[in-house]
Design an enzyme around this catalytic site. Structure first.
Site, PDB file in Angstrom:
ATOM      1  CG  ASP A 196      -0.172  -0.465   2.578  1.00  0.00           C
ATOM      2  OD1 ASP A 196       0.731  -0.854   2.517  1.00  0.00           O
ATOM      3  OD2 ASP A 196      -0.906  -0.211   3.559  1.00  0.00           O
TER       4      ASP A 196
ATOM      5  CE1 TYR B 259      10.540  -9.663   9.002  1.00  0.00           C
ATOM      6  CE2 TYR B 259      10.414 -10.797  11.280  1.00  0.00           C
ATOM      7  CZ  TYR B 259      10.438  -9.648  10.443  1.00  0.00           C
ATOM      8  OH  TYR B 259      10.191  -8.650  11.162  1.00  0.00           O
TER       9      TYR B 259
ATOM     10  CG  ASP C  48       0.971  -7.911   5.395  1.00  0.00           C
ATOM     11  OD1 ASP C  48       1.641  -8.810   5.794  1.00  0.00           O
ATOM     12  OD2 ASP C  48       1.236  -6.827   5.922  1.00  0.00           O
TER      13      ASP C  48
ATOM     14  N   GLY D 272       1.141 -10.258   9.204  1.00  0.00           N
ATOM     15  CA  GLY D 272       0.125  -9.391   8.481  1.00  0.00           C
ATOM     16  C   GLY D 272      -0.052  -8.414   9.602  1.00  0.00           C
ATOM     17  NE  ARG D 273       2.777  -2.558   7.950  1.00  0.00           N
ATOM     18  CZ  ARG D 273       4.155  -2.603   8.124  1.00  0.00           C
ATOM     19  NH1 ARG D 273       4.557  -2.249   9.369  1.00  0.00           N
ATOM     20  NH2 ARG D 273       4.981  -2.823   7.198  1.00  0.00           N
TER      21      ARG D 273
ATOM     22  NE  ARG E 155       9.349 -10.345   5.114  1.00  0.00           N
ATOM     23  CZ  ARG E 155       9.566  -9.225   5.757  1.00  0.00           C
ATOM     24  NH1 ARG E 155       8.786  -8.516   6.103  1.00  0.00           N
ATOM     25  NH2 ARG E 155      11.008  -8.955   5.505  1.00  0.00           N
TER      26      ARG E 155
ATOM     27  CE  LYS F  67       6.239 -32.785  26.312  1.00  0.00           C
ATOM     28  NZ  LYS F  67       7.485 -33.744  26.346  1.00  0.00           N
TER      29      LYS F  67
END
Ligand code: FBP
Length: 741
Positions: free
Chosen positions: A241, A608, A269, A321-322, A611, A312
């Site tokens: 964005d 990360y 994201d 995803g910010r 990504r 256990k």
């Protein structure tokens, strides 16, 4: 809109004299890096090394960087949309899509604001003038911006292939290290050899990336100079964005220079999804989302298997995803973990009980809307307690990285602190984080603001109540909330240990529930009967003293008053089952121990790693076609447009390359304490089919019932093969919405 330099009129000469001057060797001089030197390391990955130490064929084979997977990936040729089977493509403007344009966008982006959606169509018979314009030699610069997303290299490959097909003399330059590469003129010319080495591979390793924002007149002037020095006809910005925001302003700035700017929707994201004002989907998903979600899902599904094997641990998985929870939702659909928090769903939460109570007194309880951290921890505890009751003191929880954005009380802190930091930097022309290095110094500054609010009525951004509340939260969380904002003014959720904050509250509350006898592990009745009978005790007689209910139960819950050996003995004494000083009978002790929950967690962060994953076939095909689309837009004179593929949510045969105007997508948002024009992020729609399906299956996946869990194994990301989904499950489900309308 068609660009004036090479749009509607194909024969029109390019207006920029600089472009005509900088050609051939002149351009080469302007490029900061020689391709052979910069990409020298590729020798390593293109052929196996040959040294005396490692010359045994097997050693060479197994230690080579070039393995079969890499070769398969490099050799794969993505499927292309049918329109690209033509030698030439053109653009058709579509007038049916409407946008509600922010007046500020119109004011700041007048040259690109009236752009329309454009469809790429094949040209059956190309006229000479059209061909001449299409094939005119071009210099195209491309940059990655923001976090890496799988598939970026294929955008370059698609663009490169299309450009070279149109004219082998076309040149593609990669800007290094993100937008800084444009500002500082750090670029390298891309060759077939370089592109070949990265085809279908993850990461942005070819030219790297960065997060710099081109947001000052100085940076803009330097960027323009770079484009002119390189004789660029077009600049391609591959980004999220914020980077699309950069693209819109650059398109405006470079318009009169005849330099086209095209953006590409990237981000794992998944929050770049474009609809027009009537809700028509133009771009269903940014690229990289599918791969990252699949990569997270593979790991998390493995945890489901492990967790339900040694029974256990509770595995707490924070996924990237910010802000938006798209990745968490996709992971839930891929794996069926026991509990997934969806931030957007929490924000919609309404506590009806509190509203009813308030109504009785004739008042309105505003705090009943939205969820608090404490309440959220209760939701998690409830899931844990219910599973424990059927003997499952283990499980897997997915927490979206940006969940705090949807928790009212935290959101207020984030906004207030954004404003305080931005005001400080502006007033003192310095940097808050460099001036106040330690947490204590930062807290002291906030305390000063709190004191100021007592003396000055007009100062309300931070009052003593804020200060008290802030001081109540653990230091590591304070540190997280005060963390430095990124270049775009975004709060860096990935730096906050959200899961630690939440799980701290969960552990505390489970402790209370345990003391109240609410958190206890259910004992399988068959197991109880066997254990007691083997120990020579009558199960029915003892059951009355030990359990809340016995008849008709599959799992037995200890009475709430039994929470220790002592309280257990007392119950048996009261029922006359043992004498006062006698120890607990061994079988009873065994059953008691089994009923006592130990809450053991393992915390994981998935971000990360996903990504950097190699792209799924979906992302390979998607991004390659995006690259081809970019070239079609450039060759047809478009600027200020985002390359996209319509119908991604449907079968590949229906994919349709388009250009979406960037300007109309912008709106005003608070950044660094000020309103700024940015591209609107799309968050999870709680009315979407994908969310509704996950909601309908929530109870099933929690599996707080006797019997097996309902985990799903998505399997590894396979480059070929039948098992991998065509596209994200979220997209497939949401497509049902549009087809059922
Ligand atoms: P983009 O929006 O730039 O694609 O980045 C997304 C993201 O991976 C978020 O999921 C995450 O919060 C953030 O980047 C992490 O940023 P950084 O790489 O600076 O740690």
């Amino acid at each position: 809109m068609t660009h004036p330099c090479n749009g509607a009129s194909w024969s029109k000469p390019r207006p920029v004299s600089g472009l005509q001057l900088v050609k051939g060797h002149a351009i080469q001089k302007c490029v900061a890096h020689d391709s052979d030197t910069y990409f020298g390391h590729l020798e390593d990955t293109m052929a196996a090394p040959d040294t005396s130490l490692v010359d045994h064929p097997l050693v060479r084979d197994v230690t080579s960087n070039v393995n079969a997977e890499l070769m398969d990936r490099r050799a794969y040729r993505p499927a292309t949309c049918s329109v690209f089977s033509h030698d030439y493509t053109t653009l058709e403007e579509i007038d049916t899509y409407r946008f509600e344009i922010d007046p500020e966008s119109r004011r700041q982006l007048p040259k690109i604001i009236d752009n329309r959606v454009q469809r790429v169509v094949g040209v059956e018979v190309a006229e000479d003038a059209f061909r001449a314009e299409y094939e005119t030699p071009r210099n195209i610069g491309i940059v990655f911006s923001g976090g890496p997303a799988p598939g970026g290299h294929n955008v370059i490959a698609g663009l490169f292939d299309a450009a070279k097909k149109a004219n082998p003399g076309n040149r593609v330059f990669g800007f290094l290290l993100g937008p800084d590469g444009i500002i500082e003129n750090e670029a390298v010319e891309l060759t077939e050899k370089i592109v070949a080495a990265y085809r279908n591979l993850g990461g942005f390793t070819m030219i790297k990336t960065g997060r710099t924002k081109i947001d000052t007149p100085f940076k803009m002037a330097l960027s323009r100079k770079t484009c002119l020095d390189l004789g660029l006809n077009a600049l391609v910005i591959v980004g999220g964005d914020d980077s699309n925001t950069n693209a819109a302003f650059l398109a405006q700035e470079l318009y009169d220079d005849g330099i086209q700017v095209i953006s590409v929707p990237k981000t794992i994201d998944g929050d770049i999804q474009v609809r027009d004002a009537d809700g028509n989907i133009l771009c269903a998903m940014s690229f990289g989302f599918h791969t990252a979600a699949r990569a997270f899902a593979v790991e998390i599904a493995n945890l489901c298997t492990d967790s339900s094997s040694d029974v256990k641990y509770w595995h707490i998985c924070k996924v990237m995803g910010r802000v938006a929870s798209h990745l968490a939702l996709e992971v839930a659909l891929q794996t069926h973990v026991n509990l997934t928090l969806i931030g957007e769903d929490l924000a919609d939460y309404v506590d009806t009980r509190r509203i009813e109570q308030a109504e009785k007194t004739g008042s309105v309880d505003y705090t009943a809307y939205g969820m608090t951290l404490r309440h959220l921890s209760r939701v998690i505890c409830d899931a844990i307690v219910r599973r424990a009751a059927v003997g499952k003191n283990y499980g897997v929880i997915v927490i979206p990285e940006g969940v705090l954005e949807f928790i009212n009380e935290i959101q207020v802190f984030i906004i207030k602190l954004n404003t305080i930091i931005a005001d400080y930097n502006r007033t003192h022309d310095t940097d808050f984080h460099s001036d106040f290095l330690s947490l204590e110094e930062k807290l002291e500054y906030l305390r000063r603001l709190g004191r100021r609010s007592r003396e000055d009525d007009t100062f309300s951004v931070w009052n003593t109540r804020d200060d008290d509340l802030f001081n109540d939260i653990p230091a590591f969380f304070q540190e997280g909330l005060l963390t430095e904002r990124d270049a775009h003014g975004n709060f860096q959720f990935s730096q906050v240990q959200t899961e630690k904050v939440l799980m701290g509250l969960v552990t505390d509350y489970l402790g209370i529930l345990h003391e109240q006898g609410e958190y206890t592990v259910g004992i399988a009745k068959e197991y109880y009967i066997k254990t007691m009978t083997q120990g020579g005790l009558d199960p029915v007689k003892y059951a009355k003293a030990l359990f809340r209910k016995y008849d008709g139960e599959e799992f037995l819950l200890m009475k709430p008053e039994i929470f220790s050996i002592k309280t257990c003995s007392q119950c048996l004494i009261q029922e006359g089952l043992i004498g006062k000083e006698k120890p607990l009978p061994e079988p009873v002790d065994k059953i008691f121990q089994k009923s006592q929950p130990k809450f053991k967690t393992q915390i994981h962060f998935y971000g990360y790693d996903g990504r950097g994953a190699d792209p799924t076939q979906f992302d390979c095909n998607y991004t390659y076609n995006l690259g081809l689309t970019v070239f079609s837009l450039i060759a047809n004179g478009a600027t200020g447009q985002m390359a996209a593929i319509k119908n991604l949510e449907h079968d590949f045969s229906t994919w349709e390359p388009i250009g979406i105007p960037i300007g109309p997508l912008m709106h005003l948002e608070e950044r660094k304490g000020r309103l700024a024009l940015v591209i609107e992020r799309s968050v999870v729609d709680c009315n979407s089919m994908a969310f509704r399906v996950s909601e309908a299956l929530r109870e099933k996946w929690l599996a707080a019932t006797p019997g097996e869990d309902h985990y799903r194994r998505p399997g590894p990301i396979r480059f070929t093969g039948k098992t991998e989904e065509d596209r994200p499950i979220t997209l497939m489900l949401n497509a049902l919405d549009s087809t059922s309308e």
